[in-house]
Design an enzyme around this catalytic site. Structure first.
Site, PDB file in Angstrom:
ATOM      1  N   SER A  42       7.875  32.813  42.955  1.00 28.80           N
ATOM      2  CA  SER A  42       9.161  33.500  42.969  1.00 28.80           C
ATOM      3  C   SER A  42      10.308  32.514  43.128  1.00 28.80           C
ATOM      4  CB  SER A  42       9.227  34.552  44.082  1.00 28.80           C
ATOM      5  OG  SER A  42       9.732  33.997  45.276  1.00 28.80           O
ATOM      6  N   ILE A  43      11.505  32.991  42.843  1.00 32.15           N
ATOM      7  CA  ILE A  43      12.717  32.192  42.977  1.00 32.15           C
ATOM      8  C   ILE A  43      13.003  31.839  44.428  1.00 32.15           C
ATOM      9  CG2 ILE A  43      14.306  34.156  43.240  1.00 32.15           C
ATOM     10  CD1 ILE A  43      16.225  32.644  41.321  1.00 32.15           C
ATOM     11  N   LYS A  44      12.418  32.591  45.355  1.00 33.12           N
ATOM     12  CA  LYS A  44      12.711  32.387  46.769  1.00 33.12           C
ATOM     13  C   LYS A  44      12.207  31.043  47.291  1.00 33.12           C
ATOM     14  CE  LYS A  44      14.583  36.490  47.503  1.00 33.12           C
ATOM     15  NZ  LYS A  44      15.974  36.670  47.933  1.00 33.12           N
ATOM     16  N   ASP A  45      11.297  30.390  46.566  1.00 31.19           N
ATOM     17  CA  ASP A  45      10.845  29.065  46.985  1.00 31.19           C
ATOM     18  C   ASP A  45      12.013  28.098  47.117  1.00 31.19           C
ATOM     19  OD1 ASP A  45       8.332  30.123  46.779  1.00 31.19           O
ATOM     20  OD2 ASP A  45       7.697  28.883  45.099  1.00 31.19           O
ATOM     21  N   ALA A  48      14.060  28.912  50.291  1.00 31.17           N
ATOM     22  CA  ALA A  48      13.243  28.804  51.498  1.00 31.17           C
ATOM     23  C   ALA A  48      13.186  27.352  51.971  1.00 31.17           C
ATOM     24  CB  ALA A  48      11.841  29.336  51.233  1.00 31.17           C
TER      25      ALA A  48
END
Length: 452
Positions: A42-45, A48
């Site tokens: 996901s883009i959240k890597d 994060a």
């Protein structure tokens, strides 16, 4: 030798893929920035790791510490990867509307996961926001990440996602479309792109049940806009600090159903196995197509991977239970026949009687019944082959020549799934209605239903 020192070095530089079929009615070029190519899918890597970096630089995160965060799943995955490499522990809170797959994945990468109720106010002590904040005060040597108000979230996209999109489109992008939740992606990416070209339009896709669109348009936090919704990862019941509404040009709401159906279409028609929010984003673009022209280049963010939703939007039963899947089922076939009674034959009756009933009712398949139970089956093809070999078979008892009973399926079985049961050897299935009455569905019934 060419290799990465650890998994975090593989984050970013995700591909851009042109869409064709799901955007066929649009006049412009639509390019998907496919973020599930990141290691955490996901883009959240991106954000994060950025939030961990900043916390370390500021001395907020000490060696051996614990990351605490409220997450719908994807941010938690990115944080967990960072924690593995950097030597931290993780405690995540999430809501009971998130897919089981997300919770299981977080546990698989070593996180402790606490599931909280969805349908409570953010300030409620039971909410996943409140529980994560409380834990941060109780757990020694911990850091509350707070992706909603942590501006390192949007900085990650300003530094990474925006420049990548600008380079990949050679500066030709005219519209950025993001299904938005915390606000980090749409604000950070949009800010960078607008600095490169102020004419670029930034569209944020919201969900019904979220207050973001109303707040964008009026500046009012209207809690009457807030109600339970199913779409995961987008929309909010408060306004995170990561939002800079000046960067956004338009908000558009998409229904849970339209988002789910579109996600399945993207997967089936484009071969890109996407999550729920990708469906929201494309559905939103289609709703706004009158604002687009042939020269436009639209970049849409595909946030995460469809594997996080196999028990939900990619599960036919789940979709049908919510009225999201317009498929014909066994029940539809039965209802379309206006409750015609099931023709059966007794196990102790003669084969000649079975043949007579086939002729009388113009049918090919008859269930064999004994004591109210279906114990076998008689079919025209099976009888024909055996009668050719033995003309005296007409005087035999049905139980002596019957085949195995037709498979019993549930009423909500999609017609398309019946091919598993109906084949050359077996020409029908049985089902029971709500009153316990048996009904038969044959190849002919399926052809008739699909042709309507």
């Amino acid at each position: 030798m060419k290799y990465c020192d650890n998994i975090l070095e593989t984050i970013g530089n995700t591909p851009m893929i042109k869409l064709h079929r799901v955007t066929a009615t649009l006049p412009c070029t639509v390019l998907a920035k496919v973020e599930f190519f990141n290691p955490g899918n996901s883009i959240k890597d991106r954000m994060a790791v950025k939030m961990v970096d900043v916390a370390e630089q500021k001395g907020l995160l000490k060696p051996g510490g614990t990351l605490i965060e409220g997450t719908s799943g994807n941010t938690g995955m990115g944080l967990a990867l960072a924690a593995i490499i950097r030597g931290y522990k993780c405690i995540f809170t999430t809501t009971d509307k998130q897919s089981k797959e997300k919770v299981d994945i977080l546990k698989a990468v070593g996180a402790e996961v606490i599931v909280c109720p969805t349908n409570v106010e953010p300030e409620d002590p039971r909410s996943y926001y409140s529980v994560s904040k409380r834990l941060a005060t109780e757990v020694p040597n911990s850091f509350y990440v707070n992706q909603y108000d942590n501006l390192a979230n949007r900085d990650a996209h300003y530094e990474q996602t925006g420049p990548e999109i600008w380079e990949q489109t050679d500066g030709k992008i005219t519209h950025l479309v993001v299904a938005t939740g915390t606000g980090g992606t749409v604000t950070g990416t949009g800010k960078y792109l607008k600095e490169k070209n102020p004419a670029i339009k930034v569209w944020a896709i919201d969900s019904y049940g979220s207050l973001l669109k109303k707040y964008f348009e009026t500046g009012v936090i209207d809690m009457s806009e807030v109600y339970p919704y199913i779409t995961e990862g987008i929309g909010e019941d408060f306004v995170p600090e990561n939002y800079d509404m000046k960067v956004i040009d338009k908000f558009e709401k998409v229904t849970d159903k339209d988002a789910a159906v579109m996600a399945r279409r993207i997967t089936k028609e484009e071969g890109i196995f996407v999550g729920y929010s990708a469906g929201s984003a494309i559905a939103g673009i289609l709703q706004l197509k009158e604002n687009l022209k042939p020269t436009d280049v639209v970049v849409v963010i595909f946030h995460d991977h469809g594997s996080r939703y196999v028990g939900k939007i990619y599960n036919d039963q789940w979709m049908m239970e919510r009225g999201f899947l317009d498929v014909k089922t066994v029940k539809d076939v039965i209802n379309g026949r206006r409750n015609q009674p099931l023709v059966t034959i007794g196990a102790d009756e003669k084969v000649s009687e079975a043949i007579a009933r086939m002729k009388k009712y113009d049918i090919e398949h008859i269930p064999v019944e004994k004591g109210g139970e279906m114990i076998g089956a008689i079919s025209e093809n099976g009888l024909f082959n055996r009668l050719i070999d033995d003309g005296n078979l007409k005087d035999a008892l049905v139980k002596q020549v019957m085949q195995t009973s037709f498979p019993l399926v549930s009423q909500d079985t999609p017609i398309e799934k019946l091919s598993v049961y109906i084949n050359r050897e077996n020409g029908a299935v049985l089902t029971k209605d709500d009153s316990g009455n048996h009904h038969i569905v044959t190849k002919y019934d399926i052809i008739q239903a699909l042709g309507r």
